[in-house]
Motif scaffolding. Sequence first.
Motif, PDB file in Angstrom:
ATOM      1  N   ASP A 164       0.833  -1.191   0.000  1.00 23.18           N
ATOM      2  CA  ASP A 164       0.000   0.000   0.000  1.00 23.18           C
ATOM      3  C   ASP A 164       0.871   1.245   0.000  1.00 23.18           C
ATOM      4  OD1 ASP A 164      -2.281   1.438   0.047  1.00 23.18           O
ATOM      5  OD2 ASP A 164      -2.451   1.425   2.228  1.00 23.18           O
ATOM      6  N   THR A 165       0.631   2.100  -0.981  1.00 22.26           N
ATOM      7  CA  THR A 165       1.423   3.323  -1.007  1.00 22.26           C
ATOM      8  C   THR A 165       0.593   4.538  -0.637  1.00 22.26           C
ATOM      9  OG1 THR A 165       1.037   3.299  -3.377  1.00 22.26           O
ATOM     10  CG2 THR A 165       3.221   2.650  -2.609  1.00 22.26           C
ATOM     11  N   ILE A 171      -5.170  -2.701  -1.558  1.00 19.78           N
ATOM     12  CA  ILE A 171      -4.208  -2.741  -2.651  1.00 19.78           C
ATOM     13  C   ILE A 171      -4.959  -2.434  -3.930  1.00 19.78           C
ATOM     14  CG2 ILE A 171      -2.546  -4.137  -3.874  1.00 19.78           C
ATOM     15  CD1 ILE A 171      -2.190  -5.760  -1.394  1.00 19.78           C
ATOM     16  N   GLU A 175      -0.993  -0.347  -7.298  1.00 17.81           N
ATOM     17  CA  GLU A 175      -0.081  -0.845  -6.274  1.00 17.81           C
ATOM     18  C   GLU A 175       0.291  -2.300  -6.540  1.00 17.81           C
ATOM     19  OE1 GLU A 175      -1.890   2.104  -2.902  1.00 17.81           O
ATOM     20  OE2 GLU A 175      -2.574   0.047  -3.064  1.00 17.81           O
TER      21      GLU A 175
END
Lengths: 195, 924
Positions: A164-165, A171, A175
């Motif tokens: 996870d960004t 997600i 991602e």
Amino acid sequence: MGSRASSLLREEDIDEIKKETGFSHSQITRLYSRFHSLDKGENGALSREDFQRIPELAINPLGDRIINAFFPEGEDQVNFRGFMRTLAHFRPVEDNEKNKDMISGEPLNSRTNKLHFAFQLYDLDRDDKISRDELLQVLRMMVGVNISDEQLGSIADRTIQEADTNGDMCISFSEFTKVLEKVDVEQKMSIRFLH
Amino acid sequence: MPKKSDTARKLEDVGIEIDGDVESAEEDKKAKGKGAKKPAAGKRGKAAASEDGEDEDEDDEPPRGRRAAKKKKAAQADEEESDDDIPQRRCAGNRRRGKVRESGRDGDNEKSGRKNKKGGKKKKDGKGKGKDKENDKDSDKDEKKKKNSSGDDSKSDEEEESMSEGEMAKLMEEVEEKKKLIANIRNKPWRMRRRLKVLKEAQQFVDKFEGALGKGKGRKLYAYKVMMMKKWIKFQRDFENFRTSCIPWERKIKEVESHFGSSVASYFIFLRWMYGMNLVLFSLTFGLVVIPEVLMGLPYGSIPRKTVPRAEQATAMDYSVLTDFNGYCKYSVLFYGYYNNQRTIGLLKFRLPLSYLLVGIGTFGYSLMVVIRTMAKNADVGGGDGEDNEFTFAWKMFTSWDYLIGNAETADNKYASITTSFKESIVDEQENQKDENIHLRRFLRVLANFLITCTLGGSGYLIYFVVKRSQEFANMDNLSWYEKNELEIIMSLLGLVGPMLFETIAELEEYHPRIALKWQLGRIFALFLGNLYTFLLALFDEVNSKLEEEDSIKNASLWFVKEYYANYSANNPNDTGTPPPIDPADIIRGPCWETTVGIEFVKLTISDIQVTYLTILIGDFLRAFIVRFLNYCWCWDLEAGWPSYGEFDISGNVLGLVFNQGMIWMGAFYAPGLLGINVLRLLSSMYYQCWAVMACNVPHERVFKASKSNNFYMGLLLLILFLSLLPVVYTIMSLPPSFDCGPFSGKERMFDVIMETIDLDLPAFMGTLFGYVANPGLIIPAVLLMVLAIYYLNSVSEAYQNANMELKKKMQLARDEEKNRRNNKDSTNQVMKDLEDLLPNNSRPPPSPPENRAEKKHDQGGKSPKVKPGTAGGGVHLQKDVSLASANPSARGPVTRAPGPRGPGPLPGQPGPGRGQGPPPRRQ
């Protein structure tokens, strides 16, 4: 059987499929005979039960998800066109196609589409996000009861944490793509169909 | 839409198009060449390519997986068919080919249509570089179409011929074109990378199709070449499959690994490696020493050393004697003493003593080489891709299942291995996150090491003390049972208590189990060295006493022979002929210390085998049996409670193996048969332990991942090898061999056999040469040279390491760049699509589903800041007016990938000065 089956296939159909999926003529006829042999109901469409008869899918923990991927949303029959459309994801990317990609849009077997196919396997509710619950479900399918729920939970948490960004605890496809960036998806998600 | 920018864009666009178009046109041509002209060949080529690719991918997977895959997807025909029936199809399956060709034609039409568009654009531009060519080609195609349109599905041979002629012409032209391209590539205003790529492609094309152009013979040759190529690829694949299936016990080990984790599997891999090495040693010894002796040497009973002495003959066949390796066993080819000191044996004049010595040394040489090479190789592997696993869990999650598995049993294994690998990762993760009290931990570790050092020192002193006492006892009579066996008892007690003690102390340290295993191994190793030391000490005592004994016996023996002859001539004065030889069983024999040493080692090995196997049988099997079946009628839960099932003792087993190998190395010189015994032992223990571990053991509580290389085990092995090398070399170099047994009897030192060979068998100048070489004046410089070489190589390897680090950094950079590029590709494509939509005659398939696009947008939205440099790189030579463009001229990777359309299509949300015209005019 093969020849009879292929004779049921009309030339125009073949041409259309060819255009859509990039399979060659003989591949299509071959796959059609396979399709036909899977089709126990002989009604020109495959049901989920037909797929579950394939041993590789039957023992696959994600088998159900794969089978689901063949079916458009809300339907429980898939005709040959749909069948081929799904299989086209697995067509190897050929050298001379790489450049054409850029011109003719993305064929079904492009990297993104391959990845998207894989993504859908995990995205149970098709909301374009893999949530923690979905991960947990998949994990349970994969490891059964051998690992405690608590640990599974922490695995899922870790997975999301790694991937996870943007911090939404899910997600997303981008991602997902990033995670599998170093995986040679073009290679791994290719099946060598006979020509 | 501002006009100026529009035209400008077009210009740029066209400029790019030309760049990109040559390539794509070439590609098209190639495709055509493949798809239509030579359906068979093209197919083959493609199939070969894809097969190649697949091969790489599938090598790791068991052949079965591949088969399953085939079964699954390959409809009814198997691969053989597709490989081999093409020639057939060429002559017979006209109908089918017709279809294929038609499809090819369709493709051509499409392509030509597209090309026309481009051609048109080019005309607009005025450059018209490839225009004529295009036209030519188009007309060519038209011609072909006309030709073909007459006949549909039923194609006659004649037509085929004519068509292939037409295609021939085209192909010829293309080849010519390529050749021209190769000649002119210098002048093209392209980037170097691109030039190289095009050049390579062109050359490949020419190579591929030039042969096809020749008539008759050339063409046949070409067909033959293609066929051979195909066959060769197929052969390579088969060979690869064969090689994979030849790896012994791969499935067994995988099975163990999937249930017990890589750490337990690492032991079995080590065992397998050991087996391989011992097999080589065994074949060396048996092929060069034992077999020649059996075939060509004197038979049993011909000379004293090959005969059981008269006194022992009565009991020589007794079971108890044989199990002690006395009697017939002692006087057999298995032991050093049996070999004769005849310089050459048999018709072949085989120099057995020389061979014996060389094999003895060669054993060590080979072992050293193999161990070191394996270590070096493993170190290689370790550095390969161990770094940056930022997505451990995610990867495990998303990529662990092998979708080609079609067998229920394999699937079970895969389940187990996925579970195990998750557990391994959990352990690793737990270790990574543990960082509460670093000072306490450090203190505990120091304490633990202190305790263990004390224990080791104490046990060392104990051993020393006991050995001394036993030497005293040796000179005394009427000892009690304990006093007689004190040494053995103390040693086995130490061996029993030590490891447990270490394990308990190691709890303090709280290392990761992988590291803990290494420490444990190292400590037990140190403890066992004491064992080895006492054993060797005892052995040397024995050897020394035998050597003393030998002198007197030697005299007695000589005296006995002389007396025999004297008696004979005295008793039979009238017999002038030679007296009948003495019965070899009667001659007085020396103690033959070499055979004694050999017997010691063999006995030790055998008892080691027995102990190991019995331990497994009782400690694991019986325990598991009791726990399993008595559990039904027991007061507490045996499975979950106290005895439970055993765990596989990795450290103990590895050390057992290592020390056993040390025994083999030391003993092999004195008992050539020992290697045979060891090979049998390793073979049987592979099956036995695999069975035992699968049947009786449970996985460790904390399954941990073994380090990729077995280098720690190898290091221990190397140490043991070195330690066992010392005594053997010492005996060879400085102890006199027995006078009446073994291949070196009658010589001062064992290595004299080499001197003898040099003197007698090699020409005289070689002798002098060796004399010079052995001169200290030469040896010292040689040693110096070696030291220098070591120093040099060391610094070179350091330099390489540095270079490696640099390269790694560069790779990381390249990867980042690639990342950016990939992220950009989406946007590129979208713009492409827009462009395509603008164009007439759009015959391509409908655009991909809308959710794709949405994602892409999201993608760009999320990543745009990151993407910038790459974008700039992409636009670098087309958008001179965009300020971003020149920001990063070094990132020219993307340029090779048809950068064209990025010019007009701005990235959403990044309006540049020259391209801020809102969305592309797709929706017009």
